[in-house]
Design an enzyme around this catalytic site. Structure first.
Site, PDB file in Angstrom:
ATOM      1  N   ASN A  32       0.826  -1.219   0.000  1.00 13.37           N
ATOM      2  CA  ASN A  32       0.000   0.000   0.000  1.00 13.37           C
ATOM      3  C   ASN A  32       0.858   1.267   0.000  1.00 13.37           C
ATOM      4  OD1 ASN A  32       0.988   0.114   2.562  1.00 13.37           O
ATOM      5  ND2 ASN A  32      -0.991   0.331   3.599  1.00 13.37           N
ATOM      6  N   THR A  35       4.932   2.690   3.920  1.00 14.77           N
ATOM      7  CA  THR A  35       6.331   2.957   4.299  1.00 14.77           C
ATOM      8  C   THR A  35       7.292   2.522   3.201  1.00 14.77           C
ATOM      9  OG1 THR A  35       6.627   0.796   5.409  1.00 14.77           O
ATOM     10  CG2 THR A  35       5.825   2.617   6.770  1.00 14.77           C
ATOM     11  N   VAL A  57      -3.306  -4.757   2.673  1.00 22.52           N
ATOM     12  CA  VAL A  57      -3.575  -6.173   2.965  1.00 22.52           C
ATOM     13  C   VAL A  57      -4.255  -6.381   4.321  1.00 22.52           C
ATOM     14  CG1 VAL A  57      -1.752  -7.045   1.451  1.00 22.52           C
ATOM     15  CG2 VAL A  57      -1.254  -6.673   3.878  1.00 22.52           C
ATOM     16  N   LEU A  61      -8.234 -10.037   0.453  1.00 20.10           N
ATOM     17  CA  LEU A  61      -7.555  -9.876  -0.829  1.00 20.10           C
ATOM     18  C   LEU A  61      -7.930 -11.033  -1.754  1.00 20.10           C
ATOM     19  CD1 LEU A  61      -5.104  -8.471  -2.341  1.00 20.10           C
ATOM     20  CD2 LEU A  61      -3.650 -10.083  -1.136  1.00 20.10           C
ATOM     21  N   SER A  75       4.495  -4.638   6.723  1.00 18.33           N
ATOM     22  CA  SER A  75       4.315  -4.072   8.068  1.00 18.33           C
ATOM     23  C   SER A  75       5.325  -2.941   8.222  1.00 18.33           C
ATOM     24  CB  SER A  75       4.604  -5.111   9.171  1.00 18.33           C
ATOM     25  OG  SER A  75       4.690  -4.453  10.429  1.00 18.33           O
ATOM     26  N   ALA A 114       7.028 -12.954   8.059  1.00 15.93           N
ATOM     27  CA  ALA A 114       8.195 -12.193   8.515  1.00 15.93           C
ATOM     28  C   ALA A 114       7.894 -11.690   9.918  1.00 15.93           C
ATOM     29  CB  ALA A 114       8.459 -11.021   7.572  1.00 15.93           C
ATOM     30  N   TYR A 145       3.736  -2.965  17.561  1.00 11.65           N
ATOM     31  CA  TYR A 145       4.568  -3.791  16.683  1.00 11.65           C
ATOM     32  C   TYR A 145       4.846  -5.151  17.322  1.00 11.65           C
ATOM     33  CZ  TYR A 145       8.523  -4.898  13.566  1.00 11.65           C
ATOM     34  OH  TYR A 145       9.382  -5.486  12.664  1.00 11.65           O
ATOM     35  N   THR A 175      18.308  -5.845  10.291  1.00 13.56           N
ATOM     36  CA  THR A 175      18.919  -6.086   8.980  1.00 13.56           C
ATOM     37  C   THR A 175      19.049  -4.754   8.249  1.00 13.56           C
ATOM     38  OG1 THR A 175      18.011  -8.310   8.942  1.00 13.56           O
ATOM     39  CG2 THR A 175      18.636  -7.386   6.823  1.00 13.56           C
TER      40      THR A 175
HETATM   41  P1  NAD Z   1       9.690  -1.535   5.151  1.00 16.75           P
HETATM   42  O1  NAD Z   1       8.915  -0.510   5.891  1.00 16.75           O
HETATM   43  O2  NAD Z   1      10.802  -1.089   4.271  1.00 16.75           O
HETATM   44  O3  NAD Z   1       8.718  -2.444   4.281  1.00 16.75           O
HETATM   45  C1  NAD Z   1       7.436  -2.791   4.683  1.00 16.75           C
HETATM   46  C2  NAD Z   1       6.500  -2.667   3.479  1.00 16.75           C
HETATM   47  O4  NAD Z   1       5.163  -3.063   3.865  1.00 16.75           O
HETATM   48  C3  NAD Z   1       6.394  -1.244   2.939  1.00 16.75           C
HETATM   49  O5  NAD Z   1       6.624  -1.241   1.540  1.00 16.75           O
HETATM   50  C4  NAD Z   1       4.966  -0.825   3.276  1.00 16.75           C
HETATM   51  O6  NAD Z   1       4.446   0.134   2.371  1.00 16.75           O
HETATM   52  C5  NAD Z   1       4.244  -2.153   3.263  1.00 16.75           C
HETATM   53  N1  NAD Z   1       3.003  -2.166   4.038  1.00 16.75           N
HETATM   54  C6  NAD Z   1       2.826  -1.776   5.321  1.00 16.75           C
HETATM   55  N2  NAD Z   1       1.535  -1.934   5.695  1.00 16.75           N
HETATM   56  C7  NAD Z   1       0.885  -2.442   4.616  1.00 16.75           C
HETATM   57  C8  NAD Z   1      -0.458  -2.818   4.376  1.00 16.75           C
HETATM   58  N3  NAD Z   1      -1.415  -2.701   5.308  1.00 16.75           N
HETATM   59  N4  NAD Z   1      -0.784  -3.293   3.154  1.00 16.75           N
HETATM   60  C9  NAD Z   1       0.163  -3.429   2.181  1.00 16.75           C
HETATM   61  N5  NAD Z   1       1.465  -3.078   2.357  1.00 16.75           N
HETATM   62  C10 NAD Z   1       1.812  -2.594   3.565  1.00 16.75           C
HETATM   63  O7  NAD Z   1      10.232  -2.569   6.248  1.00 16.75           O
HETATM   64  P2  NAD Z   1      11.246  -3.793   6.071  1.00 16.75           P
HETATM   65  O8  NAD Z   1      12.452  -3.505   6.859  1.00 16.75           O
HETATM   66  O9  NAD Z   1      11.380  -4.149   4.642  1.00 16.75           O
HETATM   67  O10 NAD Z   1      10.453  -4.943   6.841  1.00 16.75           O
HETATM   68  C11 NAD Z   1       9.734  -5.945   6.128  1.00 16.75           C
HETATM   69  C12 NAD Z   1       9.190  -6.982   7.081  1.00 16.75           C
HETATM   70  O11 NAD Z   1      10.257  -7.573   7.822  1.00 16.75           O
HETATM   71  C13 NAD Z   1       8.219  -6.407   8.114  1.00 16.75           C
HETATM   72  O12 NAD Z   1       7.205  -7.343   8.347  1.00 16.75           O
HETATM   73  C14 NAD Z   1       9.089  -6.253   9.353  1.00 16.75           C
HETATM   74  O13 NAD Z   1       8.320  -6.343  10.521  1.00 16.75           O
HETATM   75  C15 NAD Z   1      10.042  -7.425   9.215  1.00 16.75           C
HETATM   76  N6  NAD Z   1      11.314  -7.181   9.920  1.00 16.75           N
HETATM   77  C16 NAD Z   1      12.266  -6.356   9.398  1.00 16.75           C
HETATM   78  C17 NAD Z   1      13.444  -6.145  10.109  1.00 16.75           C
HETATM   79  C18 NAD Z   1      14.574  -5.295   9.574  1.00 16.75           C
HETATM   80  O14 NAD Z   1      15.593  -5.159  10.252  1.00 16.75           O
HETATM   81  N7  NAD Z   1      14.506  -4.725   8.386  1.00 16.75           N
HETATM   82  C19 NAD Z   1      13.636  -6.747  11.349  1.00 16.75           C
HETATM   83  C20 NAD Z   1      12.624  -7.548  11.858  1.00 16.75           C
HETATM   84  C21 NAD Z   1      11.470  -7.780  11.119  1.00 16.75           C
END
Ligand code: NAD
Ligand code: UDP
Length: 314
Positions: A32, A35, A57, A61, A75, A114, A145, A175
């Site tokens: 969506n 972020t 989402v 869907l 998320s 994830a 969260y 990460t």
């Molecule tokens: P990010 O914010 O870059 O990507 C998340 C994506 O989800 C974004 O593109 C956002 O627009 C989309 N999104 C959010 N809510 C939505 C919704 N309701 N419908 C559709 N799309 C939606 O974050 P990331 O770092 O890429 O994280 C991705 C996943 O990995 C997440 O679930 C996060 O919790 C998990 N995670 C990431 C890390 C990290 O260090 N990067 C660590 C632990 C967990």
């Protein structure tokens, strides 16, 4: 394979999508853009196997055709971002996970969640094995969260137990890498962009809290390996190299040769004091461990962000 991947415009989602597309998968990316970054999608549309749906989402869907996997990566993940989006964060992890599990059931697909090291909260056990239940404040600011992900894990586990749905749960530790959003407020992007722009590096608290930073290519390799084994319980993926936040600030300054000073700002409420994955299970189950040392991963990330800053995107 035909894969539905939520969060495809995000940092991790776009890396995972690219890896799967390179392996010849068809990827339906769903996001969506709350972020995520359109620039991440620009990389993906170059692949003929990629299709994008701009959808929230948290709502049910429908997609046409068969699916082999539903990979749920959507998320908000950066603390400042999920603190600004508290209800959508809860909903994408609760309602979103439920609708996507239903979709996987309907399509006969496998489901991949994830999850996060945040399920361990401010951990009292160090390093954190999957068997540790965590120390989470259910009404603190981070609960939207942490508890969202804990609920999602419980729901995924219940669909597996009740319906026999094949599932995977990855607990991802911090990460970093190219294609993170420079503005999302996480520590690696903040320090790198601050150092490159000659601005002060903002250390929260006294900087003695620790994190363990994993380079994105290592993480994606672990995710792909987890897709290939039959294991429904949670699996930690992260780099056990542990740094204090102050050490990280000094390392970024050193690698960028930045003259920036380090300044200290208030520590956010409930900020975890320490975090390091116990990756024994991933080693045993997947034959996986990180290959990119933090210094090398930071170098690659800084090279990417030099370009981003030069183009005025940060
Ligand atoms: P990010 O914010 O870059 O990507 C998340 C994506 O989800 C974004 O593109 C956002 O627009 C989309 N999104 C959010 N809510 C939505 C919704 N309701 N419908 C559709 N799309 C939606 O974050 P990331 O770092 O890429 O994280 C991705 C996943 O990995 C997440 O679930 C996060 O919790 C998990 N995670 C990431 C890390 C990290 O260090 N990067 C660590 C632990 C967990
Ligand atoms: N942090 C910091 N300066 C910043 C951003 C974050 O000192 O500009 C700290 C934050 O307080 C935490 C750690 O760095 O202790 C990691 O923060 P991040 O938001 O990247 O992820 P978290 O692991 O807290 O979810």
């Amino acid at each position: 394979m035909r894969v539905l991947l939520t969060g495809a415009a995000g940092f991790l989602g776009s890396h995972l999508a690219e890896r799967l597309l390179k392996e010849g998968c068809e990827v339906i990316g769903v996001d969506n853009l709350s972020t995520g970054q359109r620039r991440n999608l620009d990389r993906l549309v170059a692949y003929p196997g990629f299709r994008f749906l701009q959808v929230d989402v948290a709502r049910p869907l429908e997609v046409e055709g068969p699916l082999d996997w539903v990979l749920h990566f959507a998320s908000p993940a950066s603390p400042p971002r999920y603190l600004k989006l508290p209800i959508p964060t809860l909903l994408v992890n609760a309602e979103g996970t439920r609708h996507l599990l239903d979709l996987a059931l309907k399509k006969g697909a496998r489901f991949f969640l994830a999850s996060t090291s945040e399920v361990y909260g401010d951990p009292l056990v160090h390093p954190q094995p999957e068997s540790y239940w965590g120390n989470v404040n259910p009404v603190g600011p981070r609960a939207v969260y942490d508890e969202g992900k804990r609920y999602a894990e419980a729901l995924v586990t219940a669909y597996h137990a009740h319906f026999g749905l094949p599932v995977r749960i990855v607990r991802i530790f911090n990460t970093y890498g190219p294609h993170m959003d420079p503005e999302d407020g996480r520590v690696v992007t903040n320090f790198i962009t601050q150092a490159l722009k000659g601005e002060p590096l903002t250390v929260y608290g006294d900087g003695s809290q620790t994190r363990s930073f994993c380079y994105v290519d290592d993480l994606v390799e672990g995710i792909v390996r987890l897709m290939e084994v039959d294991y429904a319980g949670p699996v930690n993926l992260g780099n056990p190299e542990e740094y204090t936040v102050l050490e990280l600030a000094r390392l970024v300054k050193e690698i960028t040769h930045s003259p920036s000073e380090i300044v200290f700002k208030p520590l956010p409420q409930d900020d975890p004091k320490q975090r390091r994955p116990d990756i024994s299970l991933a080693k045993r189950l997947l034959g996986w461990e990180p290959r990119v040392p933090v210094r090398e991963g930071l170098l690659r990330t800084i090279t990417y962000f030099r370009e981003v800053v030069a183009q005025g995107f940060a």
